[in-house]
Design a protein around this motif. Structure first.
Motif, mmCIF file in Angstrom:
data_model
loop_
_atom_site.group_PDB
_atom_site.id
_atom_site.type_symbol
_atom_site.label_atom_id
_atom_site.label_comp_id
_atom_site.label_asym_id
_atom_site.label_seq_id
_atom_site.Cartn_x
_atom_site.Cartn_y
_atom_site.Cartn_z
ATOM 1 N N ALA A 55 28.287 28.371 33.311
ATOM 2 C CA ALA A 55 29.205 29.468 33.629
ATOM 3 C C ALA A 55 28.499 30.816 33.679
ATOM 4 C CB ALA A 55 30.341 29.508 32.606
ATOM 5 N N ARG A 59 29.682 28.761 39.150
ATOM 6 C CA ARG A 59 30.961 28.148 38.786
ATOM 7 C C ARG A 59 30.742 26.655 38.542
ATOM 8 N NH1 ARG A 59 34.753 31.838 39.350
ATOM 9 N NH2 ARG A 59 34.528 33.507 40.891
ATOM 10 N N PRO A 64 36.988 27.364 40.808
ATOM 11 C CA PRO A 64 37.208 28.806 40.571
ATOM 12 C C PRO A 64 37.812 29.067 39.191
ATOM 13 C CG PRO A 64 38.936 27.947 41.979
ATOM 14 C CD PRO A 64 37.982 26.800 41.752
ATOM 15 N N ILE A 65 37.092 28.710 38.169
ATOM 16 C CA ILE A 65 37.578 28.898 36.799
ATOM 17 C C ILE A 65 37.336 30.352 36.402
ATOM 18 C CG2 ILE A 65 37.327 28.111 34.414
ATOM 19 C CD1 ILE A 65 36.223 25.489 35.534
ATOM 20 N N PRO A 66 38.315 31.014 35.802
ATOM 21 C CA PRO A 66 38.122 32.410 35.395
ATOM 22 C C PRO A 66 36.945 32.563 34.422
ATOM 23 C CG PRO A 66 40.439 31.807 35.313
ATOM 24 C CD PRO A 66 39.689 30.534 35.545
ATOM 25 N N HIS A 67 36.296 33.722 34.508
ATOM 26 C CA HIS A 67 35.190 34.077 33.621
ATOM 27 C C HIS A 67 34.022 33.093 33.722
ATOM 28 C CE1 HIS A 67 37.801 37.079 31.878
ATOM 29 N NE2 HIS A 67 38.705 36.154 31.599
ATOM 30 N N THR A 68 33.761 32.634 34.910
ATOM 31 C CA THR A 68 32.561 31.853 35.181
ATOM 32 C C THR A 68 31.741 32.586 36.238
ATOM 33 O OG1 THR A 68 33.733 30.540 36.852
ATOM 34 C CG2 THR A 68 33.672 29.662 34.609
ATOM 35 N N ILE A 70 29.236 34.448 35.626
ATOM 36 C CA ILE A 70 29.311 35.782 35.019
ATOM 37 C C ILE A 70 28.218 36.711 35.569
ATOM 38 C CG2 ILE A 70 29.047 37.020 32.842
ATOM 39 C CD1 ILE A 70 30.305 34.578 31.479
ATOM 40 N N GLU A 73 28.745 37.655 39.397
ATOM 41 C CA GLU A 73 29.945 38.459 39.600
ATOM 42 C C GLU A 73 29.805 39.859 38.997
ATOM 43 O OE1 GLU A 73 32.605 37.755 41.335
ATOM 44 O OE2 GLU A 73 31.826 35.803 41.950
ATOM 45 N N ASN A 74 28.905 40.031 38.055
ATOM 46 C CA ASN A 74 28.792 41.312 37.351
ATOM 47 C C ASN A 74 27.388 41.903 37.460
ATOM 48 O OD1 ASN A 74 31.505 41.458 35.661
ATOM 49 N ND2 ASN A 74 30.762 39.344 35.542
#
Length: 405
Positions: A55, A59, A64-68, A70, A73-74
């Motif tokens: 994660a 993914r 599309p699992i939330p907060h994966t 990381i 995405e950031n």
């Protein structure tokens, strides 16, 4: 390491199936029960850590699992955080000054430069000579030559030459350095007279009267004049107190004084200087001098046997020995280095961290993921391995506690 961690998880799954099969026949509280508990908990721990590690970078299973995913995405926020961390912990004036306070940069540089080992000296010599040659090659010879000439012309244009020449002549007379010049002038006059005796005789013959020519006295007169000139030059040459020498020195002294005080003479000298600087021949001469100098320096820097590298190494070695053995010089250089580096951190710290931040932001998500995973991925796979083993041990502990109850 990823394959090894995944293989361990697969091994735990196979162990679970085997233990479940044989455990059903021998009862849950037998040895197979402990194996089953270990394998079951190990799978849970391994899968949980696999999910956590995956994660971070992507993914899991593409879902599309939330907060994966990381890091991808950031990445912009991570870039800003890295830059802020670098700025606050490394590039503040206080940190730089504190870090440099106990360092003797000058002594370290001196010890390295003065190291007599051939390999060290060879690297310094070859690197410095090649860098010097490359710098000279990279410069536009015509443009640089014109720039240097323009700079010289500008500086010479500001310089009033006449008083300087007057001072030079005065100093030469005071130090008796003009005497060899007078000797050379007298010697040159004698040689010139010797080479042009026929011209002198012809001049005397043409100016002599008809009676002198008819009686042949013109030839005797010419011989007397020439012999007298030779005698006078010889006397001037051997007699330091000859009156003619005094006259020459008096003329030189007056010339030196006039160069400093006579405005008309100074104006003439300045006009001659301006004409000389504006002459295209001078420009062409300088361009040729510069090109020969540049080409010669490049050839000498790259020629192993030219001695340039050895001279450079010797100079660097002497500099290193001075830095190594002179505490006062070390203190001055270290203070200057500290002030310079603290000033760089103060003035350009924000620019440096902005460069880091903007560089990371320009990377695409895959590049960021690959570089960070390549740097720490091995340790992350150890997390999966440890998670599998620790999970199994926790499963055995829980199974033991349940059995005892």
């Amino acid at each position: 390491m990823r394959v090894f961690a995944t293989a361990m998880l697969g091994a735990m799954a196979a162990t679970f199936l085997v233990a479940r099969h044989f455990g059903a026949q021998g009862g849950a509280h037998g040895a197979w029960g402990y194996v089953l508990a270990f394998a079951e908990a190990a799978m849970v721990g391994g899968l949980a850590d696999w999910f956590a590690v995956t994660a971070l970078f992507r993914r899991p299973l593409g879902l599309p699992i939330p907060h994966t995913a990381i890091i991808p995405e950031n990445k912009d926020r991570i870039a800003d955080t890295m830059a802020a961390f670098l700025r606050e912990n490394f590039l503040t004036p206080q940190v730089v000054a504190r870090r440099l306070a106990g360092m003797n940069l000058a002594a370290a540089a001196g010890a390295w430069l003065s190291d007599p080992r051939d390999d060290n000296g060879g690297r310094v010599r070859a690197g410095a000579a090649e860098l010097f040659a490359q710098v000279l090659e990279s410069l536009d010879p015509e443009r640089l030559g014109n720039q240097v000439r323009a700079g010289l012309v500008k500086q010479l244009g500001k310089l009033e030459v006449a008083p300087l020449l007057g001072q030079l002549v005065s100093a030469a007379i005071a130090d008796k350095r003009h005497l060899p010049v007078i000797d050379s002038l007298v010697r040159w006059t004698g040689l010139t007279l010797e080479d042009n005796e026929d011209i002198v005789r012809d001049m005397i013959n043409r100016r002599a009267g008809a009676v002198l020519r008819w009686t042949g006295l013109d030839e005797r007169l010419a011989n007397s004049v020439i012999d007298g000139l030779y005698k006078m030059l010889a006397e001037v040459m051997v007699d330091p107190e000859h009156p003619l020498r005094a006259k020459i020195e008096e003329g030189l002294a007056k010339l030196a004084d006039d160069l400093g005080t006579d405005s008309d003479l100074r104006g003439k000298v300045e006009a001659m200087k301006a004409d000389l600087l504006a002459n295209p021949a001078v420009s062409n001469w300088w361009q040729g001098v510069w090109e020969r100098l540049r080409t010669g320096l490049i050839e000498r820097a790259r020629k192993p046997g030219s001695g340039f590298g050895g001279q450079l190494t010797e100079a660097l070695g002497e500099l290193g020995a001075t830095l190594r053995d002179d505490p006062a010089l070390q203190d001055q250089i270290n203070r200057y280095a500290r002030r310079s580096l603290v000033g760089i951190a103060t003035r350009y710290g924000d620019h440096i961290v902005r460069l880091v931040s903007e560089t990371v932001k320009r990377w695409d998500a895959r590049t960021v993921t690959d570089r960070i995973e390549g740097a720490v991925g091995r340790d992350l796979q150890f997390i999966r391995i440890n998670g599998t083993l620790v999970g199994g041990l926790v499963g055995v502990a829980i199974h033991t506690f349940d059995t005892l109850l």
